[in-house]
Write an enzyme that holds these catalytic residues in place. Structure first.
Site, PDB file in Angstrom:
ATOM      1  CB  CYS A   1      94.883  42.870-104.359  1.00  0.00           C
ATOM      2  SG  CYS A   1      93.635  41.838-105.004  1.00  0.00           S
TER       3      CYS A   1
ATOM      4  CD  GLN B   1      90.333  39.664-103.678  1.00  0.00           C
ATOM      5  OE1 GLN B   1      89.373  40.006-103.599  1.00  0.00           O
ATOM      6  NE2 GLN B   1      91.333  40.226-103.110  1.00  0.00           N
TER       7      GLN B   1
ATOM      8  CG  HIS C   1      89.138  40.969-107.396  1.00  0.00           C
ATOM      9  ND1 HIS C   1      90.402  40.258-107.578  1.00  0.00           N
ATOM     10  CD2 HIS C   1      89.427  42.098-107.148  1.00  0.00           C
ATOM     11  CE1 HIS C   1      91.424  41.265-107.600  1.00  0.00           C
ATOM     12  NE2 HIS C   1      90.294  41.728-106.162  1.00  0.00           N
TER      13      HIS C   1
END
Ligand code: NI
Length: 172
Positions: free
Chosen positions: A94, A51, A140
């Site tokens: 998220c 991320q 993820h």
């Protein structure tokens, strides 16, 4: 440590399968520091390295609610080794899909094997919010997003919306 830009849907990096961490070194410590700083700034309760654009199997979590009572947890190369048959639902969000929330059903309890920040192997039997958060973050690492667990119609709508937003920002 620094706050790093978040990778936002529909960025293709979010679909990368992250690689295992091979050694706990200075670079990894730096990455973990940046992840916490970015996560606390957002603010969020969990973050996977991808991320912030690093395709490594590293997850940071802090479920504490109050400021000044931080409980940072690092999971390196986390692996679900057991999942309960009973399931529970949480409204998930998220940091890569800002301001979108949806109910997701997952196993209520999971056992996760991982290494901590000093490289020691650990196991945790998680339930409640920690179980959900660990499963969301481990997803993820495998290029899976929580919107993959909702209906196709809802997913198509949210992807469309974020694709339009990215175009408006000039990223499309
Ligand atoms: Ni997420």
């Amino acid at each position: 440590m620094s706050i790093r830009p978040l990778v936002i849907l529909p960025d293709a990096q979010l679909r990368i399968i992250s690689a295992p961490v091979k050694s706990i070194d200075k670079d990894l410590t730096q990455l973990v520091g940046d992840m916490f700083e970015t996560m606390y700034d957002a603010p969020g309760i969990g973050l996977a390295a991808i991320q912030i654009g690093q395709p490594l199997r590293v997850v940071t979590i802090d479920l504490s609610k109050k400021e000044g009572e931080q409980q940072p947890q690092v999971f390196i190369n986390p692996e679900i080794v057991w999942a309960s048959d009973d399931r529970s639902s949480y409204e998930e969000g998220c940091l890569s899909i800002p301001e979108y929330y949806a109910e997701v059903t997952r196993p209520a309890r999971v056992k996760v094997r991982y290494r901590n920040e000093t490289g020691e192997e650990r196991e945790v039997l998680a339930e409640g919010l920690l179980a959900t958060c660990l499963q969301h973050e481990i997803d993820h690492l495998n290029g899976v997003l929580f919107i993959d667990h909702i209906s196709k119609l809802k997913r198509t709508m949210v992807v469309k919306k974020f694709t339009k937003l990215a175009k408006e920002r000039g990223e499309g």
